[in-house]
Design a protein around this motif. Sequence first.
Motif, PDB file in Angstrom:
ATOM      1  N   GLY A  41     -14.504  31.544   8.078  1.00  0.00           N
ATOM      2  CA  GLY A  41     -14.513  32.645   7.206  1.00  0.00           C
ATOM      3  C   GLY A  41     -15.064  33.900   7.968  1.00  0.00           C
ATOM      4  O   GLY A  41     -14.811  35.139   7.654  1.00  0.00           O
ATOM      5  N   GLU A  42     -15.950  33.727   8.986  1.00  0.00           N
ATOM      6  CA  GLU A  42     -16.601  34.815   9.791  1.00  0.00           C
ATOM      7  C   GLU A  42     -15.802  34.983  11.133  1.00  0.00           C
ATOM      8  O   GLU A  42     -16.148  35.709  11.990  1.00  0.00           O
ATOM      9  N   TYR A  80      -8.429  29.387   6.611  1.00  0.00           N
ATOM     10  CA  TYR A  80      -9.451  29.440   5.673  1.00  0.00           C
ATOM     11  C   TYR A  80      -9.528  30.045   4.230  1.00  0.00           C
ATOM     12  O   TYR A  80      -9.871  29.330   3.388  1.00  0.00           O
ATOM     13  N   ASN A 135     -17.980  28.761   6.749  1.00  0.00           N
ATOM     14  CA  ASN A 135     -18.596  29.774   7.039  1.00  0.00           C
ATOM     15  C   ASN A 135     -18.133  30.347   8.522  1.00  0.00           C
ATOM     16  O   ASN A 135     -18.006  31.257   8.642  1.00  0.00           O
ATOM     17  N   LYS A 146     -11.620  41.636   4.092  1.00  0.00           N
ATOM     18  CA  LYS A 146     -12.255  41.682   5.271  1.00  0.00           C
ATOM     19  C   LYS A 146     -11.499  42.289   6.566  1.00  0.00           C
ATOM     20  O   LYS A 146     -10.217  42.261   6.438  1.00  0.00           O
TER      21      LYS A 146
HETATM   22  C1  LIG Z   1     -21.846  32.752   6.202  1.00  0.00           C
HETATM   23  O1  LIG Z   1     -23.104  32.314   6.171  1.00  0.00           O
HETATM   24  C2  LIG Z   1     -23.922  33.877   6.207  1.00  0.00           C
HETATM   25  C3  LIG Z   1     -25.578  33.378   6.063  1.00  0.00           C
HETATM   26  O2  LIG Z   1     -25.898  32.641   5.297  1.00  0.00           O
HETATM   27  C4  LIG Z   1     -23.566  34.775   4.837  1.00  0.00           C
HETATM   28  O3  LIG Z   1     -24.369  35.922   4.930  1.00  0.00           O
HETATM   29  C5  LIG Z   1     -21.903  34.827   4.919  1.00  0.00           C
HETATM   30  O4  LIG Z   1     -21.568  35.572   3.862  1.00  0.00           O
HETATM   31  C6  LIG Z   1     -21.473  33.614   5.132  1.00  0.00           C
HETATM   32  N1  LIG Z   1     -19.934  34.011   5.184  1.00  0.00           N
HETATM   33  C7  LIG Z   1     -18.870  33.054   4.647  1.00  0.00           C
HETATM   34  C8  LIG Z   1     -17.601  33.560   4.904  1.00  0.00           C
HETATM   35  O5  LIG Z   1     -19.180  32.190   4.095  1.00  0.00           O
END
Ligand SMILES: *[C@@H]1O[C@H](CO)[C@@H](O)[C@H](O)[C@H]1NC(C)=O
Length: 434
Positions: free
Chosen positions: A327-328, A299, A324, A274
Amino acid sequence: MKGPALLSVCVLVALGLYLGGLCGDRRNCRGKSIRHIPGLDREITERRGDLLTLYRSLLGVPGMEETQQSSWRFPPQTEDKHGTLNCQHLGGLTGLGYVGSGFTKLVLKGTLPGGREIALKSVHSEGNDMTSCARRYGDPTGCYRLATYKLHKEVTLLHALRHPGVITLHGQCYENIIAPDFRVTAMLELGSPLEMIQLLQTPWEKRFKICLELVNLLHYLANSPLGSIALLDFQPRQFVLVNESLKVTDLDDATMEELPCRTDEDCALEFPSKTFAIQCSSSKKCIGVNEKRNLFNAYRFFFTYLLPYAAPPALQPFLLDIMNATGELRYGINETLEAFHKVLNLYKSGMNHRRKLLYLKDYMLIEGYRLNETNDDYRCWPSYNYRGCLLSMHSAEEAAEFCTKHTNCRRFVIGQEQTWTGTPLTVVIVVKLR
Ligand SMILES: *[C@@H]1O[C@H](CO)[C@@H](O)[C@H](O)[C@H]1NC(C)=O
Ligand SMILES: Nc1ncnc2c1ncn2[C@@H]1O[C@H](COP(=O)(O)OP(=O)(O)OP(=O)(O)O)[C@@H](O)[C@H]1O
Ligand SMILES: *[C@@H]1O[C@H](CO)[C@@H](O)[C@H](O)[C@H]1NC(C)=O
Ligand SMILES: *[C@@H]1O[C@H](CO)[C@@H](O)[C@H](O)[C@H]1NC(C)=O
Ligand SMILES: *[C@@H]1O[C@H](CO)[C@@H](O)[C@H](O)[C@H]1NC(C)=O
């Protein structure tokens, strides 16, 4: 008291750097003439520059000498009950043995006359760093000094960074300060390597504790008086466990500088899976890049493996949100820490477990029962012990529910012990198979 102590450490360390630097500049060094190897000279000069920047920021930190003001201590705590160790203590060590090694450093353990074990870190002469440098430049002494600067930087940082998540520096020994073969030995708290495979097999509560300790450390690093510190080489092998607590031990690849930039493109934060866009601020720095780098590494190397598996179902949504959000990189470290505390508090509260005794009413209470491991051979996984089924439970009702739902379980025992969360009850479930 604190002022002169501060000065003396700085002077000692700076002296080593300065004189080592003379050798680094390839002038005569204690009468020994040194060969010129331009590539190696450049690397040594760069690394010295790196160290000088660190010294400058250490001296420029307001309140650095007022050790009471914060958890920052420089020099290391004078109130350390063990006292600060120095070169003289090295000679008195017994029972030397190998503990670990990496590219640059070798770690041994030894026992002080009082019986306390410590770790000793020095440059690894047979390590990859040394051998590849010597192959490239053909100057083992110069390469040794290059590696020594790395360790020297680590020791200097350990002086300044005092936190439960940072390995404790008990002392250091500088030898041959004015000779080309300048040497540093760091004397550290002894830990044990972090074995991820082993950790994966421990109860969720222990894995959560490791992650929480990591988040606490990253919060400290992000808000340190030296600025936001990034661990550039961030992997489980840079950490050890001391008394089951996570501590970072490898700091030679730490940086306190946020990346300089001209445009936003310069700030792209790249990982194998990423890439994140970060803005180039008006001060021409990628502000926040260090904190974000640490958090995403936490993460990908820790949370994804340790957090979700076998967690209490009531906590799953919160843990998935943490995963999440980190990770984002939607959360910064402050929000991550908050989210962890929320999970911890929920867990401690028993996750609103029913107060009604639905399952417990089917059990009979016997007081004063003694465990007999030869009789009680029920096993579960993961368990706090290896031979049986030792689990943490918030109430007798929760234990009764578990026992009812597992066909071979016939009885359970509520013990006196507690886990680190202080959950009010630890329930031992031991059952004879019939
Ligand atoms: C976080 O959630 C979104 C929406 O559900 C998803 O598209 C995304 O892949 C997730 N990212 C991670 C790193 O889990
Ligand atoms: N205080 C300690 N107690 C016990 N073991 C330790 C301690 N410090 C380091 N180690 C072990 O020694 C190994 C090498 O230490 P360190 O990571 O500092 O060296 P390195 O050469 O920088 O390693 P790398 O190549 O991974 O960057 C670590 O992976 C760890 O297992
Ligand atoms: C180890 O950790 C436990 C729990 O955090 C603490 O009570 C104990 O004092 C620690 N032991 C040592 C030797 O530091
Ligand atoms: C994070 O928390 C620290 C104190 O715990 C505070 O000094 C800092 O300003 C906070 N950072 C952000 C971005 O809110
Ligand atoms: C445990 O059980 C075994 C087998 O029933 C018995 O022989 C032994 O004496 C017991 N031990 C204790 C400490 O009660």
